[in-house]
Design an enzyme around this catalytic site. Structure first.
Site, mmCIF file in Angstrom:
data_model
loop_
_atom_site.group_PDB
_atom_site.id
_atom_site.type_symbol
_atom_site.label_atom_id
_atom_site.label_comp_id
_atom_site.label_asym_id
_atom_site.label_seq_id
_atom_site.Cartn_x
_atom_site.Cartn_y
_atom_site.Cartn_z
ATOM 1 N N HIS A 32 -8.735 12.912 -0.057
ATOM 2 C CA HIS A 32 -9.213 13.690 1.079
ATOM 3 C C HIS A 32 -8.062 14.070 1.999
ATOM 4 C CE1 HIS A 32 -13.542 12.510 0.314
ATOM 5 N NE2 HIS A 32 -12.870 11.658 -0.449
ATOM 6 N N ASP B 289 -8.751 5.648 -1.241
ATOM 7 C CA ASP B 289 -8.810 4.200 -1.410
ATOM 8 C C ASP B 289 -7.560 3.783 -2.184
ATOM 9 O OD1 ASP B 289 -11.362 4.463 -0.381
ATOM 10 O OD2 ASP B 289 -12.320 3.252 -1.928
ATOM 11 N N SER C 14 -3.646 6.238 -10.415
ATOM 12 C CA SER C 14 -2.905 7.376 -9.886
ATOM 13 C C SER C 14 -2.307 7.015 -8.531
ATOM 14 C CB SER C 14 -3.833 8.585 -9.737
ATOM 15 O OG SER C 14 -4.672 8.731 -10.865
#
Length: 298
Positions: free
Chosen positions: A171, A115, A258
């Protein structure tokens, strides 16, 4: 300077709610703040200690207010209620229900690994990769490897910036095999645009982990996770050398904003037009993990 992004789902321009906005502006925009930034805030010890505090049980008191302040949709999470988390980091690294992040399984589609707010650049110059408009870095300085950097010249760079309010697990953008990540020590500057506009070669200065990934459909690519202020740790949860499925978890960040950066070689992918158009205007596009970023070039 307010920060805006395009919400991809609606196409609307939205103002970002910045965690610690006043502190960030003071640290990066004033002489006194700059002095504290360089002597303390950018150092590992500051972020590690701050991150450790998020592991204590008393930190759970912040969760409810954080959810409200940043309008987090907890119906997406496996554990939907603040009281179900033992501390703030437990909440920060929360897992989502699979149905909350549907994955585009078309083999021609490269998906977002996280995201975040995306900028994407095609036909990059390895000696002049864009950090923000008017600020550049050399790919070899990011990777600490001249030979690999040369292989990605004229390729594609995709930057996904995660805010503290975002889902903080990352991911795999395709199925394939990932090798052991290379850990590079560094500083802990913020990755917020406020800092990116002030600190030269910020991504090359910050702590980061770099993984070579043999994608089944897009060739070899580089997956790079960049730490930031108050990111206590970058945790890798995958098994190096084993085949992974598209959308499978690679790891997670502990507390803090991040960034995840992808590099693909030339001739592998065409980035989606909406992301390209917004990037040319200097504005990020908000995407979710599992959404298509681009399409395979055959």
């Amino acid at each position: 300077m307010d920060i805006y992004y395009i919400e991809r789902a609606t196409g609307k321009r939205k103002k970002e709610i910045v965690a610690g906005d006043r502190f960030l502006r003071w640290i990066y925009d004033t002489k006194v703040g700059n002095a504290i930034l360089e002597t303390l805030v950018k150092k590992k010890v500051f972020s590690v200690i701050y991150g450790k505090f998020q592991d204590f049980s008393f930190s759970r008191k912040k969760i409810k207010a954080f959810i409200q302040d940043f309008q987090i949709d907890m119906s997406e999470a496996e554990r939907e209620h603040a009281y179900e988390y033992s501390n703030f980091n437990d909440f920060f690294t929360r897992k989502l229900k699979k149905k909350s992040r549907p994955i585009s399984m078309n083999v021609e589609h490269l998906i977002s690994p996280a995201d975040g707010r995306v900028l994407a650049y095609e036909n990059i110059d390895k000696d002049k990769v864009i950090q923000v408009k008017g600020s550049y870095y050399k790919l070899r300085d990011l990777l600490y490897d001249d030979n690999i950097a040369n292989e990605y010249d004229k390729g594609v760079c995709i930057v996904i910036r995660l805010c503290p309010s975002d889902y903080h697990r990352f991911h795999f953008p395709d199925s394939g095999t990932a090798y052991e990540s290379k850990k590079i020590k560094g500083q802990y500057y913020s990755v917020n645009p406020i800092a990116l506009n002030k600190i030269v070669d910020l991504y090359c200065q910050n702590k980061r982990e770099i993984t070579l990934f043999e994608s089944d459909n897009f060739g070899e690519m580089i997956l790079c996770e960049v730490g930031a202020t108050c990111v206590g740790s970058i945790i890798q949860t995958y098994n190096a050398g084993q085949h992974v499925e598209k959308g499978e978890e690679k790891g997670y960040f502990k507390f803090g904003g991040s960034t995840v950066i992808l590099f693909l070689k030339s001739g592998q992918i065409k980035i989606d037009e909406d992301i390209c158009a917004n990037t040319k205007l200097g504005i990020e596009t908000k995407v979710n993990m599992g959404e298509r970023l681009g399409r395979k070039i055959w």
